[in-house]
Design a protein around this motif. Structure first.
Motif, PDB file in Angstrom:
ATOM      1  N   GLY A 183      10.848 -13.444   5.471  1.00  0.00           N
ATOM      2  CA  GLY A 183      11.179 -12.007   5.454  1.00  0.00           C
ATOM      3  C   GLY A 183       9.981 -11.169   5.037  1.00  0.00           C
ATOM      4  N   LEU A 184       9.772 -10.044   5.726  1.00  0.00           N
ATOM      5  CA  LEU A 184       8.663  -9.133   5.407  1.00  0.00           C
ATOM      6  C   LEU A 184       9.206  -7.734   5.119  1.00  0.00           C
ATOM      7  CD1 LEU A 184       5.556  -8.408   5.370  1.00  0.00           C
ATOM      8  CD2 LEU A 184       5.829  -7.830   7.793  1.00  0.00           C
ATOM      9  N   ALA A 185       8.821  -7.178   3.966  1.00  0.00           N
ATOM     10  CA  ALA A 185       9.226  -5.809   3.623  1.00  0.00           C
ATOM     11  C   ALA A 185       8.040  -4.866   3.760  1.00  0.00           C
ATOM     12  CB  ALA A 185       9.747  -5.772   2.190  1.00  0.00           C
ATOM     13  N   VAL A 186       8.262  -3.764   4.469  1.00  0.00           N
ATOM     14  CA  VAL A 186       7.195  -2.774   4.683  1.00  0.00           C
ATOM     15  C   VAL A 186       7.626  -1.446   4.075  1.00  0.00           C
ATOM     16  CG1 VAL A 186       5.806  -1.545   6.414  1.00  0.00           C
ATOM     17  CG2 VAL A 186       6.494  -3.920   6.835  1.00  0.00           C
ATOM     18  N   ILE A 187       6.754  -0.915   3.237  1.00  0.00           N
ATOM     19  CA  ILE A 187       7.043   0.385   2.615  1.00  0.00           C
ATOM     20  C   ILE A 187       6.124   1.432   3.238  1.00  0.00           C
ATOM     21  CG2 ILE A 187       7.054   1.693   0.440  1.00  0.00           C
ATOM     22  CD1 ILE A 187       7.518  -1.035  -0.986  1.00  0.00           C
ATOM     23  N   LEU A 188       6.756   2.460   3.794  1.00  0.00           N
ATOM     24  CA  LEU A 188       5.980   3.546   4.402  1.00  0.00           C
ATOM     25  C   LEU A 188       6.289   4.838   3.653  1.00  0.00           C
ATOM     26  CD1 LEU A 188       4.227   4.784   6.730  1.00  0.00           C
ATOM     27  CD2 LEU A 188       6.346   4.974   8.046  1.00  0.00           C
ATOM     28  N   VAL A 189       5.246   5.483   3.183  1.00  0.00           N
ATOM     29  CA  VAL A 189       5.437   6.755   2.482  1.00  0.00           C
ATOM     30  C   VAL A 189       4.818   7.865   3.329  1.00  0.00           C
ATOM     31  CG1 VAL A 189       5.186   7.998   0.294  1.00  0.00           C
ATOM     32  CG2 VAL A 189       5.145   5.492   0.300  1.00  0.00           C
ATOM     33  N   GLY A 190       5.652   8.849   3.695  1.00  0.00           N
ATOM     34  CA  GLY A 190       5.146   9.973   4.477  1.00  0.00           C
ATOM     35  C   GLY A 190       5.437   9.810   5.954  1.00  0.00           C
ATOM     36  N   SER A 191       4.895  10.744   6.741  1.00  0.00           N
ATOM     37  CA  SER A 191       5.259  10.749   8.163  1.00  0.00           C
ATOM     38  C   SER A 191       4.030  10.815   9.079  1.00  0.00           C
ATOM     39  CB  SER A 191       6.187  11.931   8.443  1.00  0.00           C
ATOM     40  OG  SER A 191       5.590  13.108   7.934  1.00  0.00           O
ATOM     41  N   VAL A 227       8.180   4.646  -5.414  1.00  0.00           N
ATOM     42  CA  VAL A 227       7.541   3.560  -4.639  1.00  0.00           C
ATOM     43  C   VAL A 227       7.580   2.275  -5.472  1.00  0.00           C
ATOM     44  CG1 VAL A 227       5.438   2.816  -3.440  1.00  0.00           C
ATOM     45  CG2 VAL A 227       6.043   5.232  -3.471  1.00  0.00           C
ATOM     46  N   LEU A 228       7.248   2.409  -6.765  1.00  0.00           N
ATOM     47  CA  LEU A 228       7.216   1.231  -7.652  1.00  0.00           C
ATOM     48  C   LEU A 228       8.604   0.594  -7.753  1.00  0.00           C
ATOM     49  CD1 LEU A 228       4.820   2.621 -10.428  1.00  0.00           C
ATOM     50  CD2 LEU A 228       4.315   0.838  -8.738  1.00  0.00           C
ATOM     51  N   LYS A 229       9.651   1.450  -7.725  1.00  0.00           N
ATOM     52  CA  LYS A 229      11.026   0.929  -7.791  1.00  0.00           C
ATOM     53  C   LYS A 229      11.332   0.057  -6.572  1.00  0.00           C
ATOM     54  CE  LYS A 229      14.845   3.522  -8.105  1.00  0.00           C
ATOM     55  NZ  LYS A 229      15.461   4.853  -8.220  1.00  0.00           N
ATOM     56  N   HIS A 230      10.925   0.528  -5.408  1.00  0.00           N
ATOM     57  CA  HIS A 230      11.151  -0.258  -4.183  1.00  0.00           C
ATOM     58  C   HIS A 230      10.366  -1.568  -4.225  1.00  0.00           C
ATOM     59  CE1 HIS A 230      12.989   3.391  -2.520  1.00  0.00           C
ATOM     60  NE2 HIS A 230      13.539   2.574  -1.638  1.00  0.00           N
ATOM     61  N   ILE A 231       9.146  -1.495  -4.730  1.00  0.00           N
ATOM     62  CA  ILE A 231       8.339  -2.734  -4.817  1.00  0.00           C
ATOM     63  C   ILE A 231       9.035  -3.719  -5.742  1.00  0.00           C
ATOM     64  CG2 ILE A 231       6.126  -3.705  -5.634  1.00  0.00           C
ATOM     65  CD1 ILE A 231       4.759  -1.142  -4.640  1.00  0.00           C
ATOM     66  N   ALA A 232       9.530  -3.219  -6.883  1.00  0.00           N
ATOM     67  CA  ALA A 232      10.203  -4.102  -7.857  1.00  0.00           C
ATOM     68  C   ALA A 232      11.413  -4.779  -7.209  1.00  0.00           C
ATOM     69  CB  ALA A 232      10.612  -3.292  -9.088  1.00  0.00           C
ATOM     70  N   CYS A 233      12.184  -3.994  -6.424  1.00  0.00           N
ATOM     71  CA  CYS A 233      13.358  -4.564  -5.740  1.00  0.00           C
ATOM     72  C   CYS A 233      12.958  -5.681  -4.790  1.00  0.00           C
ATOM     73  CB  CYS A 233      14.056  -3.488  -4.921  1.00  0.00           C
ATOM     74  SG  CYS A 233      15.188  -2.515  -5.856  1.00  0.00           S
ATOM     75  N   VAL A 245       2.545  -2.260   1.526  1.00  0.00           N
ATOM     76  CA  VAL A 245       2.638  -0.797   1.493  1.00  0.00           C
ATOM     77  C   VAL A 245       1.658  -0.288   2.532  1.00  0.00           C
ATOM     78  CG1 VAL A 245       2.272   1.263   0.083  1.00  0.00           C
ATOM     79  CG2 VAL A 245       3.244  -0.803  -0.961  1.00  0.00           C
ATOM     80  N   GLN A 246       2.177   0.416   3.521  1.00  0.00           N
ATOM     81  CA  GLN A 246       1.302   0.901   4.588  1.00  0.00           C
ATOM     82  C   GLN A 246       0.310   1.905   4.023  1.00  0.00           C
ATOM     83  OE1 GLN A 246       1.296  -0.391   7.656  1.00  0.00           O
ATOM     84  NE2 GLN A 246      -0.414   0.909   8.287  1.00  0.00           N
ATOM     85  N   LEU A 247      -0.949   1.743   4.377  1.00  0.00           N
ATOM     86  CA  LEU A 247      -2.012   2.636   3.904  1.00  0.00           C
ATOM     87  C   LEU A 247      -2.493   3.512   5.057  1.00  0.00           C
ATOM     88  CD1 LEU A 247      -4.044   0.099   1.723  1.00  0.00           C
ATOM     89  CD2 LEU A 247      -2.300   1.736   0.961  1.00  0.00           C
ATOM     90  N   ILE A 262       2.641  -5.191  -6.532  1.00  0.00           N
ATOM     91  CA  ILE A 262       3.194  -6.192  -5.593  1.00  0.00           C
ATOM     92  C   ILE A 262       2.972  -7.585  -6.164  1.00  0.00           C
ATOM     93  CG2 ILE A 262       2.953  -7.191  -3.268  1.00  0.00           C
ATOM     94  CD1 ILE A 262       2.101  -4.384  -2.290  1.00  0.00           C
ATOM     95  N   GLY A 263       4.040  -8.364  -6.230  1.00  0.00           N
ATOM     96  CA  GLY A 263       3.943  -9.734  -6.767  1.00  0.00           C
ATOM     97  C   GLY A 263       2.847 -10.495  -6.022  1.00  0.00           C
ATOM     98  N   LEU A 264       2.021 -11.176  -6.803  1.00  0.00           N
ATOM     99  CA  LEU A 264       0.872 -11.899  -6.232  1.00  0.00           C
ATOM    100  C   LEU A 264       1.292 -12.830  -5.096  1.00  0.00           C
ATOM    101  CD1 LEU A 264      -2.144 -12.061  -6.865  1.00  0.00           C
ATOM    102  CD2 LEU A 264      -1.641 -13.955  -8.396  1.00  0.00           C
TER     103      LEU A 264
END
Ligand SMILES: Nc1nc2c(c(=O)[nH]1)N[C@@H](CN(C=O)c1ccc(C(=O)N[C@@H](CCC(=O)O)C(=O)O)cc1)CN2
Length: 449
Positions: A183-191, A227-233, A245-247, A262-264
């Motif tokens: 499973g891969l989780a991607v966090i995108l902030v902004g548009s 953002v940190l909350k989502h990473i922790a989840c 986290v998309q840069l 992000i966990g190592l």
């Protein structure tokens, strides 16, 4: 290349313009910008390896002093000005000299922020030039001139497809063997449009190989804490084996703080300082290697390019590409030079390299005259330039002037279709290795790197 805040001296500007084959008049005098690359061919073998390059002023285009400014800006890669006149060397010279449209400049600005940090498997023999030299003698310089393309095209799209097929097979084996799906989780902030496209493409690629994807789309004005909350989840979710986290992140966010959370073991982008630290140490290995530089190395390996003992130049020193690429080349026993915005003689240094990885984010920065005959060129840049004929109104070009480089290099990655597709293939590879490591599932196929 960290070029945003760099203001070159006028003598340096002149030096680089000359290196790029141009000449600059004083005051109201004409600005003459033109070049032709003529290769001296040896009858003994590969034209690209035997040639020397000459830059001859052949056609002259008059520019007003004002119109010369965008060219200088493009050469030095100021943010928002990356693609402008003469930066598109794949067009005939007159077209390149057209003023760059404002609309494209704003689009360029968006791309530049993400790409300025931001390669079909073959044997070595297959890399050799297939072009037959066309001889013609230049009366004045007694040189043979060729316009033939000789470099082997390193097909990142095809290699990425092959890797994705291999990954898909492994995922089936894993699911059948232990009932686990990576499973891969991607966090995108902004548009940002470009980031949205990359995230969508990552999701599609996951689906295609059988990786389950998770997404968190947060508004531009989110707080770091959100953002940190989502990473922790995602760190705590056992069905997630990779988090990214998309840069780039919005300017108000502390990138370092967010990436460090992000966990190592789930850091599939390989940007965690511990992973980068291990990459830089002898005898230590990171859990993950950043995807784009890993893709560059994979292309070099799959195309049989010898790295050990070779001179390699990395242009640009971003955390995402340049710096880890240099560390990887060093680990593979190359001798490395890094060229960046403070490098005094970038052309001379680059011309010594057997392998060039360019990740400057400056359209067509690397001209044919920068390249040692026979060098292997990996172009990481993805720079939009105006193109009225393209449905998007622009097209993508690399950091390397492709039409010139083709005549000098022995092998080269195109843009698009070179390194870009490898970035996503390596992300899938890292996600699969993460799931295998977490569930102690035995490695079966080549583990990419
Ligand atoms: N967290 C990350 N952010 C970013 C990374 C990254 O590796 N991790 N890299 C880039 C963007 N990127 C992936 O995220 C990426 C860029 C380009 C491509 C690609 O396939 N490009 C194509 C052209 C695409 C087009 O036509 O628009 C190509 O070069 O052929 C894939 C991924 C910044 N952010």
């Amino acid at each position: 290349m960290q070029v945003e805040s760099w203001i070159p001296s006028s003598s340096y500007i002149l030096k680089l313009i000359r290196a790029a084959g141009g000449s600059l008049g004083n005051g109201n005098k004409k600005l003459k910008l033109a070049r032709v690359s003529a290769a001296v061919l040896s009858p003994l073998g590969n034209p690209s390896r035997a040639s020397h390059l000459f830059s001859l002023p052949v056609s002259i285009k008059t520019l007003t002093p004002e119109s010369s400014f965008p060219f200088v800006s493009s050469v030095f890669g100021r943010r928002n000005m990356a693609s402008s006149v003469l930066s598109d060397c794949s067009l005939p010279a007159p077209a390149r000299l057209l003023p760059f449209q404002r609309s494209v400049q704003s689009r360029t600005s968006q791309f530049q922020r993400s790409v300025s940090f931001a390669w079909r498997p073959l044997s070595l023999s297959a890399i050799r030039s297939t072009a037959s030299p066309h001889w013609s003698l230049s009366a004045s310089a007694s040189v043979a001139v060729t316009t033939e393309t000789s470099a082997k095209v390193i097909d990142g799209k095809a290699v990425a497809k092959q890797i994705k097929d291999e990954i898909a097979g492994e995922i089936v084996r894993m699911k059948d063997g232990i009932g686990i799906v990576p499973g891969l989780a991607v966090i995108l902030v902004g548009s940002r449009k470009d980031s949205q496209t990359y995230v969508r493409n990552k999701k599609k690629a996951c689906e295609a190989v059988g990786i389950k994807s998770y997404e968190a789309n947060l508004p531009e004005d989110s707080t770091e804490e959100e953002v940190l909350k989502h990473i922790a989840c995602f760190n705590d979710d056992p069905s997630v084996h990779g988090i990214l986290v998309q840069l780039p992140l919005p300017r108000h966010m502390n990138e370092e703080k967010i990436l460090n959370a992000i966990g190592l073991e789930k850091d599939v982008d390989g940007f965690h300082p511990l992973n980068i630290g291990r990459l830089s140490m002898q005898g230590r290995d990171p859990l993950f290697v950043p995807c784009t530089p890993k893709g560059c190395m994979e292309l070099l390996h799959r195309y049989g390019v010898e790295i050990k003992g070779k001179r390699a130049v990395v242009i640009g020193r971003s955390n995402i590409v340049g710096m880890p690429a240099a560390l990887l080349l060093q680990k593979a026993n190359a001798t490395i030079s890094m060229v960046h915005s403070y490098t005094k003689n970038p052309v001379e240094i680059t011309r010594q390299a057997d392998i060039i990885i360019s990740a400057a984010g400056v359209a067509n920065l690397v001209r044919g005259s920068w390249i040692k005959p026979g060098a292997v060129v990996i172009d990481v840049g993805i720079n939009p330039v105006d193109d009225a004929q393209s449905p998007r109104g622009y097209r993508l070009v690399g950091d390397v002037c492709y039409e010139e480089a083709c005549k000098v290099a022995s092998a080269i990655t195109p843009v698009p279709g070179g390194v870009g597709p490898m970035t996503i293939a390596m992300l899938l590879s890292n996600t699969l290795s993460s799931a295998k490591r977490i569930h102690d599932f035995k490695v079966h196929v080549h583990s990419f790197s």
